[in-house]
Scaffold this active site. Structure first.
Site, PDB file in Angstrom:
ATOM      1  N   VAL A  63       0.827  -1.108   0.073  1.00 47.41           N
ATOM      2  CA  VAL A  63       0.137  -0.109  -0.012  1.00 47.41           C
ATOM      3  C   VAL A  63       0.949   1.329  -0.028  1.00 47.41           C
ATOM      4  CG1 VAL A  63      -1.596   1.104   1.176  1.00 47.41           C
ATOM      5  CG2 VAL A  63      -2.025  -1.066   1.092  1.00 47.41           C
ATOM      6  N   CYS A  64       1.933   1.189   0.944  1.00 43.41           N
ATOM      7  CA  CYS A  64       2.822   2.405   0.996  1.00 43.41           C
ATOM      8  C   CYS A  64       3.500   2.725  -0.456  1.00 43.41           C
ATOM      9  CB  CYS A  64       3.721   2.240   2.083  1.00 43.41           C
ATOM     10  SG  CYS A  64       2.809   2.549   3.731  1.00 43.41           S
TER      11      CYS A  64
END
Length: 217
Positions: free
Chosen positions: A44-45
């Protein structure tokens, strides 16, 4: 105690992918977007850092600098940047702070102050390190938003919020729900009708306590 709106953003000195950062000096006379990450090489990051890289010019137009922080060391950030570019097509040109001792995370109350273990930590251990701060030229916190691990942040919303913060700092207006650039704004309650006409020209009295007008230029 958690940082609140209009608190002074804590100053710090830390290593980054662009060298040593003295945070308040780095901000200068503009705005800063500080966004934090629980771990390098997380999916996600990776998407978030790439999206912000693609939006860097839009933030720059608003006199806002971008800076990321992760609890991994700077050496890992440099390696991660290659993955981010490969996956998203955007090269990370803004600094990424290395925070392996979690000093910044604790300073900004993103992890419990009592947390001592630094090695062998998983993203789940760092779950609360998922916050965005908008910090103003006065070094005050203007906005903070904390997201869960599995929900990627909407940086279009951060950009929209920055537009509102900058507009309402300059004019005696507020922005309604869902407002975006060019939309009508709300005249604040401390402005009399006569002052409103002088400042904004015509306005619509929607309710006794709601007056709307065109966005000031």
């Amino acid at each position: 105690m958690a940082l609140r709106l209009n608190d002074t953003a804590p100053d710090f000195t830390a290593d980054s992918t662009e060298g040593e950062i003295s945070f308040h000096d780095w901000i200068g006379d503009g705005y800063a977007i500080l966004f934090s990450h629980p771990k390098d090489f997380t999916p996600v990051c990776t998407t978030e850092l790439g999206m912000m890289a693609g939006m860097a010019e839009e933030f720059s137009k608003r006199n806002a600098k971008i800076i990321g922080v992760s609890v991994d060391p700077v050496e890992d950030h440099h390696k991660w940047k290659s993955d981010i570019a490969t996956f998203t097509g955007n090269e990370v040109s803004y600094p990424m702070i290395g925070d392996p001792e979690m000093k910044v995370a604790k300073l900004y109350d993103m992890l419990p102050a009592s947390e001592e273990r630094t090695d062998g930590r998983t993203p789940a251990d760092n779950a609360t390190v998922r916050t965005v701060f908008i910090i103003g030229p006065d070094k005050k916190v203007k906005l903070s938003m904390t997201y869960p691990m599995t929900t990627g942040r909407n940086f279009d919303e951060i950009l929209r919020a920055l537009d509102s913060i900058q507009l309402t700092a300059k004019h005696k207006v507020a922005t309604p729900a869902g407002w975006s650039q060019g939309g009508d704004v709300i005249i604040t309650g401390g402005v009399s009708d006569d002052e409103a006409r002088d400042k904004f020209g015509d306005f619509d009295q929607k309710l006794p306590y709601i007056r709307t007008t065109k966005q000031p230029s």
